[in-house]
Structures are given as structure tokens and as C-alpha cells.
Design a protein around this motif. Structure first.
Motif, PDB file in Angstrom:
ATOM      1  N   MET A   1     -30.268 -12.280 -19.606  1.00  0.00           N
ATOM      2  CA  MET A   1     -30.087 -12.702 -20.994  1.00  0.00           C
ATOM      3  C   MET A   1     -28.824 -13.525 -21.155  1.00  0.00           C
TER       4      MET A   1
ATOM      5  N   ALA B   1     -39.776  -7.317 -29.079  1.00  0.00           N
ATOM      6  CA  ALA B   1     -39.184  -7.510 -27.746  1.00  0.00           C
ATOM      7  C   ALA B   1     -38.187  -6.444 -27.347  1.00  0.00           C
ATOM      8  N   HIS B   2     -37.539  -5.795 -28.296  1.00  0.00           N
ATOM      9  CA  HIS B   2     -36.307  -5.087 -27.944  1.00  0.00           C
ATOM     10  C   HIS B   2     -36.476  -3.636 -27.477  1.00  0.00           C
TER      11      HIS B   2
ATOM     12  N   SER C   1     -35.335 -13.432 -24.605  1.00  0.00           N
ATOM     13  CA  SER C   1     -36.305 -12.379 -24.289  1.00  0.00           C
ATOM     14  C   SER C   1     -37.142 -12.707 -23.059  1.00  0.00           C
TER      15      SER C   1
ATOM     16  N   GLY D   1     -36.032  -7.104 -24.472  1.00  0.00           N
ATOM     17  CA  GLY D   1     -35.690  -8.408 -25.008  1.00  0.00           C
ATOM     18  C   GLY D   1     -34.765  -8.333 -26.201  1.00  0.00           C
ATOM     19  N   ALA D   2     -34.742  -9.413 -26.963  1.00  0.00           N
ATOM     20  CA  ALA D   2     -33.816  -9.561 -28.085  1.00  0.00           C
ATOM     21  C   ALA D   2     -34.128  -8.595 -29.213  1.00  0.00           C
TER      22      ALA D   2
END
Length: 372
Positions: free
Chosen positions: A30, A206-207, A264, A212-213
Motif C-alpha cells: 500500500m 476492501a478494508h 487496495s 485494502g483501503a
């Protein structure tokens, strides 16, 4: 074998991270995306959109491929709540076809949203849950000729209970009801092929299990359904050719948030590399061990015992006061997990079996200390 790609997640060196149901560990990849974004902003030129635009669209199609969906059928946004809110503006509630069916295990955003549509004629139907799970037959019975839309959580955020979808898809087709599946708590830890399932709408983000973000949700809409729905909450990006600024009626909105998509990509790539089938196999083994340990200590366990009925979360409680004390004691020992009306423990592909044993040993020790 357990504990895949641990080297990609720096935070794992400083704790035992068992909180992926809340927020997944962030991969070191990231940082390159974040640094590149700042470099672009620090020397901004509008021409950057020539690369950003296709990168944004390509990431949406990566998500589509992950879901087994066709290109162009996934849209991204700030979160799943915002995306389903856009979808909701395309749903009408005519007399006699006005019921929205939810379960008591729905994430709170769902009843908040659909209750607000009461002013447009929507009538909320809530299917009760018992011990952290909804009886599938009871849910199917609640869906009838008056049902306009059904929204369910594939995996319950508090208990990890998984709802089988095949019969639900069939029932919704029988009564011409739109089916919205919130798969935020299962995508990345359980396989799902939306085309094979025939589901209408799938929400995700995503997280959690996709590493992810924090600020990226996404929504799949079955192409045949998308053609029939016209949301009133839309924007200039939703047209077939957005840069021509023609009238649009799709589920995208305004200027896309590119950074959450680009940051992401590394997490999604790792999940796809490890493989969801392998992730699921490890998850079932580790959640089974965690569930058995909590049950042996006398906890009330909310997560189903049957492997096919649970996702990646194990939820249990010793009582509110004892839970708080146990949480604090284990956190002081370097274990990261969460509390949601009980203790939630959620291992992912980067967790080792040794970490699970270390957690269960520490849990037993702390519980016995609390009771001494």
C-alpha cells in the motif's frame, strides 16, 4: 501449512492480529501506492486522469473477476452504505409490492436506510435470530408476493453465522423480489461466484478480509437488473461516456476516489494469490479450534458449530463485565481482536496455527485468573 504471506504485513511483527472482521492487516505494498499518489499531487497536472481513469476502471473489473462477474458490473464508492443508498432510489414501493425483508443480524445501516424509505411506502419486515443465527426456513417463509426487496448479510458481523444463498435466490425469483446480499464479512474468506449464484446485488468492501483501503466499498449489480433500474441518486460518471457529460442513470456518482482503489490493489492481489479456497480451509480449521476452546471454558458461543454455517469470525461471551476484563488482559499480552456484545476473534490467511494455540492458551489462563 498456515500463515501465508506474513512478510507482506509489517504489523504482524508487533502483535498477534486476530481482528480481520473489523479491519484487515494492511500490506506493505500500500505504501508505494500512497507515495505515488503524493508524488502526483505535489506536481499536479490534469493530464494524470489519462492514467487514473483506466486504472480506476481496471480495478473495478479486478473486483468483478474476483466475484465471478462480467466486466463493467461492479461500481466502487466510499462505502457499501452509500452504494446501496444509491440503489435504493431505483426501487419503487407500489401498494401490494412494498415489503422490505431484513433479518435481525443485518448490519445497522440496512434497517436505518430501509426504514427511511417508509415515507415512500416501504414496509419493513424483520426476521428474528436466535443465538446469533437466522433459521433459513423462517427467512424463506417471510418472503412472499408483497416482498419488493430482501437484504441479508451473508456473514453476520457479530456472530460470523453464514446464511445459505441458493434457496434464497430461488425464492426471490419466484416472487419477483430484488435480492441484495451484504457480503462484507465473507468476501476474501469464503468463495463466491455471483454469476453461478444468480444473485441480483452484492455489497462488499476492501478494508476487512481483502486487506485494502478503509474508504472503499463496492457493489455488483447483475447486468439484467442494472438495465431495469434507474436510480435518482446518480452523477456524471455514471454515463456510458462520462467525459461527454451526457445524461446518466447508472450507479456511479461524481468524481471517482482513485486512491482507495489503487491502494487496495496489493491486498486484493495477495488474496487472489493465496486463493480463497485455501483461505477457507485454514479459516475453518482455526475458527473450529477457537470455538472449541471458548466452549470448553464455559463461554456462551454465538458462532455456529457446523463448518458450513460459519464464516471467519468466532464470537463468544463470558458476560459483559468479564468480557471487558478478558479483553483488556489479552490486549496487554499483544492480542488484537474486538468486542461487539461479546468477544470477536477473526484469524485470516496470515495467521499461523501456533498463534491460535497461543491465543487459546492465554484465554484459558486469563479466564481462570478472573475466576480465581
Amino acid at each position: 501449512m498456515s500463515g501465508f504471506r506474513r512478510e507482506a504485513f509489517p504489523m504482524l511483527a508487533g502483535c498477534t492480529y486476530l481482528n480481520s472482521c473489523s479491519t484487515g492487516a494492511f500490506p506493505v505494498g500500500m505504501r508505494a501506492a500512497l507515495d505515488a499518489h503524493w508524488a502526483t499531487l505535489s506536481e499536479w497536472r490534469d493530464e494524470v486522469w489519462a492514467s487514473w481513469w483506466p486504472a480506476w476502471l481496471a480495478f473495478a473489473d479486478e473486483l468483478a473477476a474476483f466475484l465471478g462477474a462480467p466486466s463493467g458490473s461492479v461500481v466502487t464508492g466510499p462505502n457499501a452504505s452509500a452504494l446501496v443508498a444509491r440503489l435504493s432510489t431505483a426501487v419503487d414501493f407500489a401498494p401490494g409490492k412494498d415489503e422490505v425483508v431484513l433479518t435481525e443480524l443485518a448490519f445497522p445501516s440496512a434497517p436505518f436506510l430501509w426504514r427511511a424509505h417508509g415515507r415512500r411506502g416501504a414496509k419493513l419486515v424483520r426476521v428474528p435470530a436466535e443465538r446469533g443465527a437466522v433459521e433459513p426456513a423462517r427467512l424463506l417463509e417471510a418472503i412472499g408476493p408483497r416482498t419488493r426487496l430482501v437484504q441479508v448479510s451473508h456473514g453476520a458481523f457479530r456472530s460470523g453465522a453464514v446464511l445459505p444463498l441458493e434457496a434464497l435466490v430461488t425464492r426471490c425469483r419466484e416472487v419477483d423480489a430484488l435480492l441484495v446480499v451484504d457480503a462484507y464479512q465473507t468476501l476474501g474468506t469464503m468463495p463466491m461466484d455471483v454469476t453461478e449464484l444468480g444473485v441480483d446485488v452484492v455489497l462488499g468492501g476492501a478494508h476487512k478480509w481483502l486487506c485494502g483501503a478503509l474508504d472503499l466499498g463496492f457493489m455488483y449489480v447483475r447486468p439484467e437488473v442494472a438495465e431495469a433500474l434507474e436510480p435518482t441518486a446518480t452523477g456524471w460518471v455514471a454515463g456510458d461516456e462520462p467525459l461527454r457529460f451526457e445524461e446518466s442513470a447508472g450507479f456511479a456518482a461524481g468524481t471517482p476516489a482513485v486512491l482507495p482503489c489503487l491502494s487496495s490493489k496489493p491486498g486484493l492481489a495477495i488474496v487472489r494469490e493465496v486463493g480463497v479456497a485455501r483461505i477457507r480451509a485454514q479459516s475453518l480449521r482455526q475458527t473450529g479450534r477457537l470455538r472449541a476452546a471458548a466452549e470448553a471454558l464455559g463461554a456462551e458461543v454465538f458462532t455456529p458449530a457446523a463448518p458450513e454455517a460459519r464464516g471467519g469470525v468466532v464470537s463468544f461471551s463470558f458476560g459483559e463485565a468479564e468480557d471487558a476484563a478478558i479483553f483488556d488482559a489479552l490486549r496487554a499480552r499483544g492480542f488484537v481482536f474486538s468486542v461487539r456484545r461479546g468477544l470477536r476473534v477473526a484469524p485470516h490467511f496470515y495467521n499461523t496455527d501456533d498463534e491460535i494455540e497461543a491465543f487459546t492458551d492465554a484465554l484459558e489462563e486469563v479466564v481462570r485468573e478472573q475466576r480465581a
